[in-house]
Design an enzyme around this catalytic site. Structure first.
Site, mmCIF file in Angstrom:
data_model
loop_
_atom_site.group_PDB
_atom_site.id
_atom_site.type_symbol
_atom_site.label_atom_id
_atom_site.label_comp_id
_atom_site.label_asym_id
_atom_site.label_seq_id
_atom_site.Cartn_x
_atom_site.Cartn_y
_atom_site.Cartn_z
ATOM 1 N N LEU A 19 -22.066 65.354 93.517
ATOM 2 C CA LEU A 19 -21.287 66.130 91.956
ATOM 3 C C LEU A 19 -23.315 65.689 91.419
ATOM 4 C CD1 LEU A 19 -17.153 65.045 91.690
ATOM 5 C CD2 LEU A 19 -18.800 66.960 92.335
ATOM 6 N N ASP A 63 -29.861 51.245 87.085
ATOM 7 C CA ASP A 63 -28.170 50.726 87.601
ATOM 8 C C ASP A 63 -27.414 50.444 85.998
ATOM 9 O OD1 ASP A 63 -26.030 48.865 87.895
ATOM 10 O OD2 ASP A 63 -27.277 47.333 88.350
ATOM 11 N N VAL A 64 -26.512 51.803 85.969
ATOM 12 C CA VAL A 64 -25.412 52.017 85.085
ATOM 13 C C VAL A 64 -24.878 50.721 84.413
ATOM 14 C CG1 VAL A 64 -25.307 54.062 85.384
ATOM 15 C CG2 VAL A 64 -23.767 52.737 85.748
ATOM 16 N N SER A 142 -11.116 61.308 87.380
ATOM 17 C CA SER A 142 -10.055 61.426 89.065
ATOM 18 C C SER A 142 -9.083 61.065 88.458
ATOM 19 C CB SER A 142 -11.174 60.476 90.070
ATOM 20 O OG SER A 142 -10.276 60.627 91.292
ATOM 21 N N TYR A 155 -10.627 51.749 92.179
ATOM 22 C CA TYR A 155 -10.866 52.810 91.006
ATOM 23 C C TYR A 155 -10.202 53.144 90.568
ATOM 24 C CZ TYR A 155 -13.272 57.611 92.202
ATOM 25 O OH TYR A 155 -13.650 58.140 92.583
ATOM 26 N N LYS A 159 -10.694 54.756 87.009
ATOM 27 C CA LYS A 159 -11.133 56.264 86.392
ATOM 28 C C LYS A 159 -10.467 56.195 85.224
ATOM 29 C CE LYS A 159 -14.216 57.746 88.949
ATOM 30 N NZ LYS A 159 -15.359 58.022 88.303
ATOM 31 N N SER A 190 -17.672 66.243 99.939
ATOM 32 C CA SER A 190 -18.612 65.905 100.797
ATOM 33 C C SER A 190 -18.810 64.837 101.393
ATOM 34 C CB SER A 190 -18.626 64.673 98.819
ATOM 35 O OG SER A 190 -17.817 63.794 99.615
#
Length: 247
Positions: A19, A63-64, A142, A155, A159, A190
């Site tokens: 994305l 690296d966020v 998401s 996850y 999100k 993907s």
């Protein structure tokens, strides 16, 4: 017709593939200059070249989860392209497992990249944007954060947290001319989703009223909308890009 993002500068995390890369491609096509951040520098450099090279696209290892890395990423945009107009917080990982088998490390990793990473990007971008009294921040949530998915307690929590963060930040930053919105993709084609067992893929596809998976370019189109003046009176919103799944 004028390009929607002409002469604007955007930073995109997780920009080496998927994305993030699709968003970068669409942004450049709409006249933007982009700085791609990703932990995989080599892949990010390849992506930046695909987008047109140094005149329009730069690659930075980022690296966020590390605020210093995100700060360097954003300051690269300011120093090389003269400012920051759009921030796309897209970096993400998965460590899927049921709660019975998921480790604390797997939980922490996903929360750190998605939730803390988005917080780092939002607050550090806002610190620059507030000087010009304008800017657009686009966060990647998401459908998993809306409905919850088996094997994704980490996850789904991250999100869902991004949705709350987006709304809170939108309220904090609106008076500064900074808009903060989120995208919640559903089943998007993907490398990761196409590697699913056929049975799982068919189950997920059966939940989509439009009867097909989305393409990365279709998420990128929504990102352009939220980054551009087309959405100038929108902030704190979450746009589902799901083909009608879970409506």
């Amino acid at each position: 017709m004028a390009s929607l993002l002409n002469a604007r500068t955007a930073v995109i995390t997780g920009g080496a593939q998927g994305l993030g890369l699709a968003i970068g491609q669409r942004f450049v096509a709409e006249g933007a200059r982009v700085v791609l951040g990703d932990v995989n520098l080599e892949a990010t450099e390849v992506a930046a070249k695909r987008l047109g090279g140094d005149d329009v696209a730069l690659a930075v290892r980022c690296d966020v989860t590390q605020a210093d890395d995100v700060d360097i990423l954003i300051r690269t945009a300011v120093e090389r392209f003269g400012g920051l107009d759009v921030m796309v917080n897209n970096a993400g990982i998965t460590r899927d497992a049921t709660m019975r088998t998921m480790t604390e490390e797997q939980f922490d990793q996903v929360i750190a990249v998605h939730l803390k990473g988005t917080w780092n990007g939002t607050r550090l971008a806002a610190a620059i944007m507030r000087e010009r009294k304008r800017g657009a921040i686009v966060n990647m949530s998401s459908v998993s954060g809306k409905v919850g998915m088996v094997g994704q307690t980490n996850y789904s929590a991250a999100k869902a947290g991004i949705v709350g963060m987006t709304k809170a930040a939108a309220k904090e930053l609106a008076h500064l001319g900074i808009r903060v919105n989120a995208i919640a993709p559903g089943l998007i084609r993907s490398a990761m989703t196409e590697a699913m067992p056929q049975r799982i893929w068919d189950q997920k596809l059966a939940e989509v009223p439009m009867g097909r998976a989305g393409e990365p370019s279709e998420v990128a189109s929504v990102a352009v909308f939220l980054a551009s003046d087309l959405s100038s009176y929108m902030t704190g919103t979450v746009l589902d890009v799901t083909g009608g799944r879970f409506i």
